[in-house]
Design an enzyme around this catalytic site. Structure first.
Site, PDB file in Angstrom:
ATOM      1  N   ARG A  46     -10.852  11.287 -60.266  1.00  0.00           N
ATOM      2  CA  ARG A  46     -10.291  10.196 -59.438  1.00  0.00           C
ATOM      3  C   ARG A  46     -11.233   9.824 -58.301  1.00  0.00           C
ATOM      4  O   ARG A  46     -11.961  10.659 -57.763  1.00  0.00           O
ATOM      5  CB  ARG A  46      -8.910  10.613 -58.924  1.00  0.00           C
ATOM      6  CG  ARG A  46      -7.938  10.741 -60.093  1.00  0.00           C
ATOM      7  CD  ARG A  46      -6.566  11.119 -59.657  1.00  0.00           C
ATOM      8  NE  ARG A  46      -5.918  10.048 -58.911  1.00  0.00           N
ATOM      9  CZ  ARG A  46      -4.712  10.171 -58.357  1.00  0.00           C
ATOM     10  NH1 ARG A  46      -4.054  11.310 -58.453  1.00  0.00           N
ATOM     11  NH2 ARG A  46      -4.173   9.164 -57.714  1.00  0.00           N
ATOM     12  N   ARG A  88       3.246  16.097 -46.309  1.00  0.00           N
ATOM     13  CA  ARG A  88       3.025  15.823 -44.888  1.00  0.00           C
ATOM     14  C   ARG A  88       3.726  16.835 -43.996  1.00  0.00           C
ATOM     15  O   ARG A  88       3.232  17.173 -42.920  1.00  0.00           O
ATOM     16  CB  ARG A  88       3.491  14.392 -44.568  1.00  0.00           C
ATOM     17  CG  ARG A  88       2.538  13.322 -45.143  1.00  0.00           C
ATOM     18  CD  ARG A  88       3.223  11.972 -45.245  1.00  0.00           C
ATOM     19  NE  ARG A  88       2.332  10.876 -45.625  1.00  0.00           N
ATOM     20  CZ  ARG A  88       1.966  10.595 -46.880  1.00  0.00           C
ATOM     21  NH1 ARG A  88       2.386  11.348 -47.890  1.00  0.00           N
ATOM     22  NH2 ARG A  88       1.181   9.557 -47.124  1.00  0.00           N
ATOM     23  N   ARG A 119       4.338  11.476 -64.685  1.00  0.00           N
ATOM     24  CA  ARG A 119       5.287  10.356 -64.690  1.00  0.00           C
ATOM     25  C   ARG A 119       5.329   9.653 -66.052  1.00  0.00           C
ATOM     26  O   ARG A 119       6.347   9.106 -66.446  1.00  0.00           O
ATOM     27  CB  ARG A 119       4.957   9.372 -63.566  1.00  0.00           C
ATOM     28  CG  ARG A 119       5.061  10.030 -62.187  1.00  0.00           C
ATOM     29  CD  ARG A 119       5.245   9.038 -61.071  1.00  0.00           C
ATOM     30  NE  ARG A 119       4.931   9.625 -59.781  1.00  0.00           N
ATOM     31  CZ  ARG A 119       5.743  10.426 -59.088  1.00  0.00           C
ATOM     32  NH1 ARG A 119       6.930  10.734 -59.555  1.00  0.00           N
ATOM     33  NH2 ARG A 119       5.370  10.910 -57.917  1.00  0.00           N
ATOM     34  N   SER A 141       5.730  12.994 -51.191  1.00  0.00           N
ATOM     35  CA  SER A 141       4.902  12.516 -50.065  1.00  0.00           C
ATOM     36  C   SER A 141       5.319  13.197 -48.767  1.00  0.00           C
ATOM     37  O   SER A 141       4.475  13.621 -47.970  1.00  0.00           O
ATOM     38  CB  SER A 141       5.056  10.999 -49.906  1.00  0.00           C
ATOM     39  OG  SER A 141       4.511  10.326 -51.014  1.00  0.00           O
ATOM     40  N   SER A 157      -3.389   1.280 -50.013  1.00  0.00           N
ATOM     41  CA  SER A 157      -3.281   2.711 -50.312  1.00  0.00           C
ATOM     42  C   SER A 157      -2.826   3.478 -49.075  1.00  0.00           C
ATOM     43  O   SER A 157      -3.534   3.523 -48.066  1.00  0.00           O
ATOM     44  CB  SER A 157      -4.636   3.259 -50.798  1.00  0.00           C
ATOM     45  OG  SER A 157      -4.612   4.676 -50.762  1.00  0.00           O
ATOM     46  N   ARG A 191      -2.691   4.439 -65.888  1.00  0.00           N
ATOM     47  CA  ARG A 191      -1.294   4.259 -66.305  1.00  0.00           C
ATOM     48  C   ARG A 191      -1.059   2.954 -67.057  1.00  0.00           C
ATOM     49  O   ARG A 191      -0.060   2.839 -67.778  1.00  0.00           O
ATOM     50  CB  ARG A 191      -0.359   4.365 -65.091  1.00  0.00           C
ATOM     51  CG  ARG A 191      -0.220   5.794 -64.634  1.00  0.00           C
ATOM     52  CD  ARG A 191       0.750   5.973 -63.494  1.00  0.00           C
ATOM     53  NE  ARG A 191       0.918   7.408 -63.250  1.00  0.00           N
ATOM     54  CZ  ARG A 191       1.391   7.926 -62.129  1.00  0.00           C
ATOM     55  NH1 ARG A 191       1.755   7.130 -61.131  1.00  0.00           N
ATOM     56  NH2 ARG A 191       1.516   9.235 -62.006  1.00  0.00           N
ATOM     57  N   ASP A 243       4.445   4.104 -57.801  1.00  0.00           N
ATOM     58  CA  ASP A 243       4.548   5.278 -58.678  1.00  0.00           C
ATOM     59  C   ASP A 243       5.609   5.119 -59.768  1.00  0.00           C
ATOM     60  O   ASP A 243       5.751   6.006 -60.622  1.00  0.00           O
ATOM     61  CB  ASP A 243       4.870   6.529 -57.846  1.00  0.00           C
ATOM     62  CG  ASP A 243       3.672   6.969 -57.014  1.00  0.00           C
ATOM     63  OD1 ASP A 243       2.534   6.540 -57.323  1.00  0.00           O
ATOM     64  OD2 ASP A 243       3.878   7.730 -56.054  1.00  0.00           O
ATOM     65  N   GLN A 278      -2.662   6.589 -49.010  1.00  0.00           N
ATOM     66  CA  GLN A 278      -3.512   7.773 -48.907  1.00  0.00           C
ATOM     67  C   GLN A 278      -4.744   7.472 -48.065  1.00  0.00           C
ATOM     68  O   GLN A 278      -5.153   8.279 -47.232  1.00  0.00           O
ATOM     69  CB  GLN A 278      -3.913   8.245 -50.303  1.00  0.00           C
ATOM     70  CG  GLN A 278      -2.705   8.713 -51.113  1.00  0.00           C
ATOM     71  CD  GLN A 278      -3.072   9.150 -52.513  1.00  0.00           C
ATOM     72  OE1 GLN A 278      -4.208   8.996 -52.954  1.00  0.00           O
ATOM     73  NE2 GLN A 278      -2.103   9.703 -53.213  1.00  0.00           N
TER      74      GLN A 278
HETATM   75  C1  S3P Z   1       1.028   8.629 -51.885  1.00  0.00           C
HETATM   76  C2  S3P Z   1       0.508   7.382 -51.955  1.00  0.00           C
HETATM   77  C3  S3P Z   1       0.359   6.628 -53.204  1.00  0.00           C
HETATM   78  C4  S3P Z   1       1.101   7.264 -54.368  1.00  0.00           C
HETATM   79  C5  S3P Z   1       0.989   8.745 -54.378  1.00  0.00           C
HETATM   80  C6  S3P Z   1       1.495   9.346 -53.086  1.00  0.00           C
HETATM   81  C7  S3P Z   1       1.163   9.273 -50.567  1.00  0.00           C
HETATM   82  O1  S3P Z   1      -1.011   6.552 -53.528  1.00  0.00           O
HETATM   83  O2  S3P Z   1       0.662   6.744 -55.590  1.00  0.00           O
HETATM   84  O3  S3P Z   1       1.728   9.293 -55.458  1.00  0.00           O
HETATM   85  O4  S3P Z   1       1.905  10.280 -50.442  1.00  0.00           O
HETATM   86  O5  S3P Z   1       0.549   8.791 -49.601  1.00  0.00           O
HETATM   87  P1  S3P Z   1      -1.915   5.358 -52.911  1.00  0.00           P
HETATM   88  O6  S3P Z   1      -1.584   5.315 -51.498  1.00  0.00           O
HETATM   89  O7  S3P Z   1      -3.336   5.728 -53.144  1.00  0.00           O
HETATM   90  O8  S3P Z   1      -1.477   4.149 -53.674  1.00  0.00           O
END
Ligand code: S3P
Length: 440
Positions: free
Chosen positions: A130, A34, A395, A30, A175, A354, A323, A177
């Site tokens: 997805r 970024r 994973r 992550s 989330s 999963r 995760d 993300q």
């Molecule tokens: C992540 C957020 C998570 C995680 C992903 C990385 C990120 O997803 O599962 O592997 O870096 O922001 P979600 O935020 O959709 O749960």
């Protein structure tokens, strides 16, 4: 490396073994994504160390190079990024290929929504299945011109030049993300953009934006920022990834006579649910050398063998360990008694479903496990040898590698190439510390 017909790259795990040693797992995925995004969008130079040399973060790096950013990658984990500023990206020559990475595609959707040029993002078979509606909806509310296919899946096409306005977004799902995509679009929006989440999710975007000198306000589950500012280049030290450390945490817990120390792992409190859950199950985990690098806490994690017991996993910990469930399912399969997971429907839309994939594979290895719409019920038992499918999910592949430590026979895992998305060198590192896993 060869692979059996139709089964992709296979891992074979020889049953038994114990984990020993003190070592580092690769950089946090992550934070690596970024660091490239924010370094590219900043004014001036950003130096990154500890960058994850995995396919996912390398795809992000390539995407920003494709948009004209100069990124020197002189040594493993070391980047020097010449930031172009929020308005300095250039139109890429073709579609941006984000491979397997949902994080890259969703976060970049927020960035690309604010650009003056048109763009398109594509991905591999897993990413192409997805859901992207979760970012399309809020970005559209902000004024973005963005569309997926008829089911809201990739490819994502973004029309440049659409003026964005700030919104107060109540996110329907926990989330990071989604939160990050909206906040990144907010950098380009008129006025204030805020996101309120239903539960705490990882806050690397908020911490790293602050590290780049951008004001981010936080009030409980609401995060906000005001568009029109600037990011300033900085130095980013990426900690080791707790999600990669988790495989060894579970492995050392379940295998007799094991003790490992995982060095300088990111301990961001929005990521440490795996430690809390394993401790509730009876794991022996101690932390030392606690410090902080670039806004992210780190520590060494020492894990010794312990008898695990089944638990009802508190729902408040689900988003903080999102995760780690593939390997936590393995821990549950090795625990005494029943483990119940609820409130985890997000697991169905990760790199694979999963819940289904883990339950199917555990059952194949003799474990009594059942999926539910939002989780699973797993009865601890004896994992047998056999052949399982990872469905291309990195994973899942690593979780079943770790299961080999206590299995009654060898385990063959199909479709493991994507381990390189998050944990390059996994087999070599695992073998060096006592897990007999190898690609065939
Ligand atoms: C992540 C957020 C998570 C995680 C992903 C990385 C990120 O997803 O599962 O592997 O870096 O922001 P979600 O935020 O959709 O749960």
């Amino acid at each position: 490396m060869s692979s059996a017909e139709g089964k992709g790259l296979q891992f074979v795990v020889r049953a038994g073994g114990r984990l020993q040693g003190s070592f580092r797992v690769p950089g946090d995925k992550s934070c690596s994504h970024r660091s490239v995004m924010f370094g590219s969008l900043a004014q001036g130079e950003t130096r990154v160390s500890g960058f994850l040399e995995g396919e996912d973060s390398l795809n992000t790096l390539k995407a920003f190079r494709d948009m004209g950013v100069e990124i020197e990658h002189s040594a493993p984990g070391e980047l020097r990024i010449q930031g172009v500023g929020l308005r300095g990206l250039k139109a890429p020559a073709g579609p941006l290929d984000l491979g397997n990475s949902g994080t890259a595609m969703r976060l970049m959707a927020g960035v690309l929504a604010g650009q003056s040029f048109d763009s398109e993002m594509i991905g591999d078979a897993s990413l192409s299945a997805r859901p992207m509606g979760r970012v399309i909806a809020p970005l559209t509310q902000m004024g973005a011109q963005i569309a997926g296919d008829e089911n809201g899946r990739p490819p994502l096409k973004i029309r440049g030049g659409a003026p964005l306005k700030g919104i107060a977004y109540q996110s329907p799902m926990a989330s990071a993300q989604v939160k990050s995509a909206v906040l990144l679009a907010g950098l380009y929006a008129d006025g204030e953009t805020s996101v309120t989440e239903p539960a705490v999710t990882r806050d690397h975007t908020e911490r790293m934006l602050a590290g780049f000198g951008y004001e981010v306000r936080r009030d409980g589950l609401t995060t906000s920022l005001t568009g029109g500012g600037e990011l300033r280049g900085t130095n980013v030290v990426v900690p080791s990834d707790i999600s990669s450390a988790a495989f060894f945490m579970v492995g050392a817990s379940i295998a007799a006579d094991s003790e490992v120390t995982l060095q300088q792992v990111g301990m961001n409190p929005t990521r440490t649910g795996v430690i809390d859950i394993l401790r509730l199950m009876g794991a022996d985990i101690t932390l030392s050398n606690q410090s902080s690098t670039g806004g992210e806490p780190v520590a060494d994690i020492t894990v010794r063998s312990a008898a695990l017991r089944g638990i009802e996993i508190p729902e408040s910990l689900v988003s903080l360990a999102i995760d780690e469930f593939p390997v936590l399912f393995v821990a549950a399969a090795c625990a005494q008694g029943r483990t119940v997971l609820t409130g985890a429907e997000e697991l169905r839309v990760k790199e694979s479903d999963r819940i289904q994939v883990m339950v199917d594979a555990l059952r194949k290895l003799g474990i009594n496990a059942e999926g539910t719409p939002d989780g699973a019920i797993i009865e601890g038992g004896r994992i047998s040898g056999g052949e399982v499918d990872s469905h291309g999910d990195h994973r899942v592949a690593m979780a079943f590698s770790v299961a080999g430590l206590v299995a009654g026979g060898d385990i063959t895992i199909n479709d493991c190439a994507n381990v390189n998305t998050s944990f390059p060198g996994f087999c070599d590192l695992a073998r060096a510390h006592g897990l007999n896993v190898a690609p065939v």
